[in-house]
Every structure is written in C-alpha cells, then in structure tokens.
Design an enzyme around this catalytic site. Sequence first.
Site, PDB file in Angstrom:
ATOM      1  N   PHE A 103      32.189 -48.758   1.948  1.00 50.95           N
ATOM      2  CA  PHE A 103      32.270 -48.829   0.491  1.00 50.95           C
ATOM      3  C   PHE A 103      33.657 -49.313   0.065  1.00 50.95           C
ATOM      4  CE2 PHE A 103      33.010 -46.866  -3.706  1.00 50.95           C
ATOM      5  CZ  PHE A 103      31.943 -47.425  -4.401  1.00 50.95           C
ATOM      6  N   ASN A 199      34.176 -39.097  -3.991  1.00 50.12           N
ATOM      7  CA  ASN A 199      33.493 -40.088  -4.815  1.00 50.12           C
ATOM      8  C   ASN A 199      32.060 -40.172  -4.315  1.00 50.12           C
ATOM      9  OD1 ASN A 199      32.692 -42.238  -6.389  1.00 50.12           O
ATOM     10  ND2 ASN A 199      33.842 -43.778  -5.244  1.00 50.12           N
ATOM     11  N   PRO A 200      31.241 -39.156  -4.637  1.00 50.91           N
ATOM     12  CA  PRO A 200      29.875 -39.135  -4.112  1.00 50.91           C
ATOM     13  C   PRO A 200      29.012 -40.203  -4.778  1.00 50.91           C
ATOM     14  CG  PRO A 200      30.175 -37.370  -5.694  1.00 50.91           C
ATOM     15  CD  PRO A 200      31.528 -37.997  -5.496  1.00 50.91           C
TER      16      PRO A 200
END
Length: 294
Positions: A103, A199-200
């Site tokens: 990510f 930061n799910p």
Amino acid sequence: MDHCTHGPPPPARRAQTRQLLQWGETLLAGSGIAHPRHEALVLWETAGGDRRWFLDRAAVASPMLAAHYRRLLYARCERIPLRYLTRRVGFMDFELLLGPGVFIPRPETEELAELATRILRTLPHRTLALDLGTGSGALACALARARSDAQVLAVDVAPRALSCARGNVRRLGLSERVEVRRSDWFSRVHERFHLIVGNPPYISLSELSALEPEISVHEPRRALGADADGLSALREILSSLPCHLLSGGWALLEIGHGQGRVARALANRVPGLVETEVYHDMGGRARILAVRWM
C-alpha cells in the site's frame, strides 16, 4: 492492447531528450494521467536521465536510456501507480522504498503520523507503540524517529508488506527499536502499549468501483477494504483495544471521510474507551479516530 498503442509513435532511436519528454508527456496525457509533464519528468529521472538535459537542445539520449524510459511510460499508461515505478515515496521527512503489492502511503497518513508523534512525546519514558497493518513501515518508522527511547512493534499479514517494512526499518537504521512481526491485526500480539496507530482498510465495496485504476486494480485489495460499509476492520480493532492498551494509552486510527460519526459511535460502545474524538484532515474531512483507554 495497452493504452499506449493508440498514442503517437516514439521518436527516432537516437532522439533528442527534449523530443522524448514531449512524446512522453503527450503519451501520458492521452492515457488520462492528470499531471503528464510532471510524471514524464519523474519517469525520465527514474530511467536514469537528468532533467537538466532538457535545457540542452542538442542532448541525445542513449538507445538504452530511451528504451528504459519507453518501458516506464508504457507501464504508467497501463495505470500502474507512479510510486510502483519509481520504487520510492517521501513520507514526512524521510523516504521509503516500496513496490507492487504494498500500500502506498498518502498525505492523510502523514497527518496521522504528525498527531501520533505529538502524543508520543507526552508519553512515559521507553514508550511502547504498535503499528497495525504497517504496510511499508511508514508509521512505525515515523514513531521510532520521533523518540529515540520508543520501542515499536509493526505488524502486517501480507508477505510483501512485511519484507518491504523490514527493508525500510533496516535502511533507516531503526532495527534495534522497531520489530516487524507477522500478525493478522492482534492475532500474534500479546503485549500492551502506550500508543497504537493504524491505517486500517476503510473503503466500501461501492466506493472501490469508483476509484481510479491505480488504486482499484493495482494496490492490494486487503489494504483498501471493500466490505459492505468499509468498517469491518475498525470494528475488529476497536473491540481488541482493551486487551492491548496500557492504562491511559492512546489509539489513533485513520478513517474514511464520512465515517466520523459512525466511527465515534462504534468506539463509544467499547467499555473502557474514553476521550473519543475525531480529527479532521487539511481538507476538513473526518480522518482520524482518537480514543484513550481508562
């Protein structure tokens, strides 16, 4: 066929660098890239070129450099994220290396890191911190750099993310204070912490289909979310916080814009979580859920 087959043909084999830049800019613009000139320059430097060469009208690119540049342009036309092609991204005051399957940290997460480091500096000596779903290791590295006595655990379940985070921790000289561990959220975490950050995934299934292909096609789906309301990871994390926060400890979790009210309500349902607050980003959108354990 890729997008670039419909663009202008590449310049001659030994083309002037200015011609290559103009061609690259046109190619990217035709593929819907929002900032084609900037990205054409970034990819030129990634290929090994020097942007100063564009000021020299007589400068000619070597065939090897031109070929590498064309490959990067064609990949970008296929909407592969720019940062996957450059293999690096700036975060706060340092640089992270990353690649496909990891990510890409956003400016919003920098705002989370800034808030977390402010709170970190108020916490006891030898603070224990946890970064949930560390990805590239951005938040874990930011915390460790903010306080030399902080001990940070960074967890993720994705092999590529774990490898990337370990590499960044090692490259930044933080290996003695940042541990990278494979864990699906808290599945292999048994400690308690003064500070938990993360930061799910928070993108709903309906939102995912509307995102640009750089995100919806190329970034790891598990890191994005794509459940019914985008809140399943947040629910799971909130329910586990009482078992992993020390008394007076904080948790800071990034949320999606429009989720502030429901995120706060979810936190208020967990016994022992107090001082629930939602912070907004620079654009005025709800972005960070902050809670404290009693």
